[in-house]
Design a protein around this motif. Structure first.
Motif, short mmCIF file in Angstrom:
data_model
loop_
_atom_site.label_atom_id
_atom_site.label_comp_id
_atom_site.label_asym_id
_atom_site.label_seq_id
_atom_site.Cartn_x
_atom_site.Cartn_y
_atom_site.Cartn_z
N GLU A 38 0.81 -1.21 0.00
CA GLU A 38 0.00 0.00 0.00
C GLU A 38 0.85 1.26 0.00
OE1 GLU A 38 -3.87 1.16 2.23
OE2 GLU A 38 -3.58 -0.99 2.48
N LEU A 269 -0.94 4.87 7.11
CA LEU A 269 -0.89 3.52 6.54
C LEU A 269 -0.28 2.53 7.54
CD1 LEU A 269 0.19 4.17 2.85
CD2 LEU A 269 -2.02 3.39 3.70
N LYS A 272 -2.84 1.67 9.99
CA LYS A 272 -3.84 0.82 9.37
C LYS A 272 -3.37 -0.64 9.36
CE LYS A 272 -6.23 0.09 5.04
NZ LYS A 272 -6.16 0.36 3.62
#
Lengths: 326, 279
Positions: A38, A269, A272
């Motif tokens: 990601e 991120l 996450k």
């Protein structure tokens, strides 16, 4: 044209196509696959937004030590993001990056941190609450081998730190703990498989992010996470490998890539993907709130990697003595 | 009688070229890596090598690796020959499929084989669950290692013996029978000597493969020091510590033991070939 002429031509075409854009190779360790997939996408978009040509970013994953050896042996990684500072130290001994690399970026060059927690079977049938319960008779503990897995060194040191804080003889305690280990996998993912899929053991010592990932992928009704009273602050550091930078464009790209990890977007991120990052300003509050509070002992409180690595994990070190008396 | 020249001239052209290519390739893929290992060992010094090897944990791993490899190769010798015999001599439905399946252990990545075997034989696996009830644990014990080694080594024996069995005409057995030999006599004194050289080659290949096997064993072994830790894992552990010298030393020990064993098997082979007449 004969086949013999075609092959070199094809190679040349491929090589020149690859050179047209600025590329970056990030050599990382095992559990960061999902995170960097990601990050790479988000960074490429961010980089293009700033008016640059779209970069070609590749990430390679594997055991932290094996990845470090590849870089030492000549894998042209411009960026390394490994599990242990000592692995990057080892690369630094070849002169590919300065020995004070860890001071180049904030937070000991660790854009995100993690810790070690317990994954137990649903409803915690053995009633495991803290490190002390792991040495009880009949409890089977799953952890990879600290000799072959960077993550397992954090497991081992977390147990050590808990024993020190609770006035137990740490060497004796980790000895008892490893006596309860029926299978020593070579890597963190292998240990997770042994515990989750093969049904071996009562408790898995795991990276916090791996434990959450296991819950998400294998079902919350099968396992519970138990957070011990004290654990270790695991800092997986990142660094720019000076020796593998080809030109200024690549340096600019690599620097921006590492800096991006520290931006609010990069940090979001990390949150996450179940890493404890530093800057929660852009993160989903839910991602941040799910981390329980616990006492975290830093690696420097235990003496730092330069001292711990040879003392505990070197040939004939304290870990080896658990199995074979010196 | 004059001495034979070192290289015998034949009518076939191309000796220089083919020998050149052969030696070049052999140097590149065989001699150089082994040479590098020996060079590493030479720099480390004999006494250091001995100090590295002469430890309980290393001896335990070497003993485990070579003993289980030998047992697995013995198992493969027996069942590989039977399998080859069945595939050549009998016609039954599905024979071609089984014949093709024999090569699967060659083609499958060893890690896949290791994970599949572990999944089957783990205490919560289909077969492991059954054996677990009688208190026989397979995965994460020496049985698991043995099983993985049998798996990777089986095709070697079958594939080396198969063409030889195809060459043996049934007339040979019939002639033996008409001369008054019993079934077992024919088997022991006619068939077995003919199969012996090929079977031994298969045995040696299977053994050599098992000794060096890492990928499949590592998943099923348990890897507990002194109990289920194989020698190749010790080498990997030394590499993880950036201890190239010690890794090389254990590698050299394995090389020396393997070489001795293969040499011994070759000697048996020469002896058995001489005994049946065609050298």
């Amino acid at each position: 044209m004969t086949l013999f002429r075609l092959i070199p031509l094809a190679c040349l075409t491929l090589a020149s196509a690859a050179q047209a854009q600025t590329t970056l190779l990030n050599v990382s360790y095992d559990p960061t696959r999902e995170l960097y997939r990601e990050v790479n996408e988000a960074f490429a978009a961010h980089w293009a937004e700033q008016g640059h040509e779209a970069p070609g970013i590749e990430t390679s994953h594997g055991g932290s030590g094996a990845q470090a050896r590849s870089v030492i042996d000549g894998l042209a990684a411009q960026v390394v993001t490994l599990a242990l500072a000592s692995d990057i130290d080892q690369i630094a001994t070849t002169g590919k990056l300065p020995t004070d690399w860890q001071s180049k970026l904030p937070h000991n060059s660790s854009p995100y941190t993690s810790t070690i927690v317990f994954l137990v079977r649903d409803t915690n049938p053995k009633g495991i609450a803290d490190w002390g319960d792991l040495t009880a008779e009949g409890v089977e503990v799953i952890t990879p081998n600290p000799k072959t897995s960077g993550g397992a060194r954090w497991n081992y040191l977390a147990a050590w730190a808990w024993a020190e804080a609770n006035d137990r003889d740490p060497a004796e305690f980790v000895g008892q703990l490893f006596a309860n280990v029926p299978v020593l996998d070579t890597g963190a993912r292998g240990a997770t498989t042994t515990f989750a899929q093969r049904g071996i053991g009562d408790v898995l010592l795991a990276w916090e992010n791996e434990a959450y990932l296991a819950l998400a992928e294998l079902g919350e009704d099968q396992f519970d996470i138990v957070v011990p009273s004290l654990s270790i602050l695991a800092e997986p550091p990142v660094a720019l490998v000076e020796g593998n930078i080809a030109d200024d464009a690549q340096r600019e790209l690599a620097t921006a890539y590492l800096d991006y990890l520290y931006t609010p977007e990069g940090q979001a991120l990390a949150f996450k993907h179940y890493y404890r990052a530093w800057d929660a300003s852009a993160a989903d509050p839910e991602d941040v709130a799910r981390f329980p509070d616990l006492d975290l002992v830093g690696i420097d409180d235990l003496g730092g990697w330069a001292k711990l690595q040879p003392e505990h994990f070197g040939d004939g070190g304290i870990f080896d003595q658990i199995y074979v008396a010196p | 009688m004059s001495r034979a020249p070192l290289i015998q001239r034949t009518a076939m052209p191309g000796l220089g070229l083919s020998a050149g290519i052969t030696f070049f390739m052999l140097t590149l893929v065989v001699a150089l890596p082994i040479g590098a290992l020996l060079w590493q060992g030479a720099n480390f010094g004999l006494s250091n090598i001995w100090a590295t090897i002469n430890r309980d944990r290393v001896w335990a791993a070497l003993w485990l690796s070579f003993r289980l490899s030998f047992l697995a190769a013995c198992f493969n010798l027996v069942f590989g020959v039977i399998l080859a015999w069945v595939l050549v001599r009998y016609r039954f439905p599905g024979r071609r499929i089984i014949d093709a399946a024999v090569d699967l252990p060659f083609a499958l990545p060893t890690a896949v084989a290791g994970i599949a075997l572990t999944a089957l034989y783990a205490p919560n696996g289909v077969l492991g669950g059954l054996t677990d009830q009688i208190g026989w644990q397979i995965a994460y014990t020496r049985w698991g290692i043995f099983l993985a080694l049998v798996f990777v080594g089986l095709p070697f024996v079958t594939r080396t013996v198969q063409p030889v069995i195809e060459e043996i005409e049934t007339e040979v057995e019939e002639a033996s029978a008409t001369l008054g030999a019993s079934r077992s006599h024919t088997l022991r004194h006619v068939i077995a000597p003919m199969l012996m050289p090929a079977a031994l080659t298969g045995f040696a290949l299977s053994l050599a493969r098992a000794v060096g096997e890492y990928g499949s064993v590592i998943f099923i072994a348990g890897n507990i020091p002194l109990r289920t830790e194989i020698a190749p894992l010790l080498i990997v552990i030394q590499l993880e510590e950036y201890n190239y010298d010690a890794a090389g030393a254990i590698g050299l020990a394995m090389l020396a033991i393997s070489f001795t064993m293969l040499l011994f098997i070759n000697l048996i082979q020469i002896w058995s070939r001489k005994r049946i007449g065609h050298v």
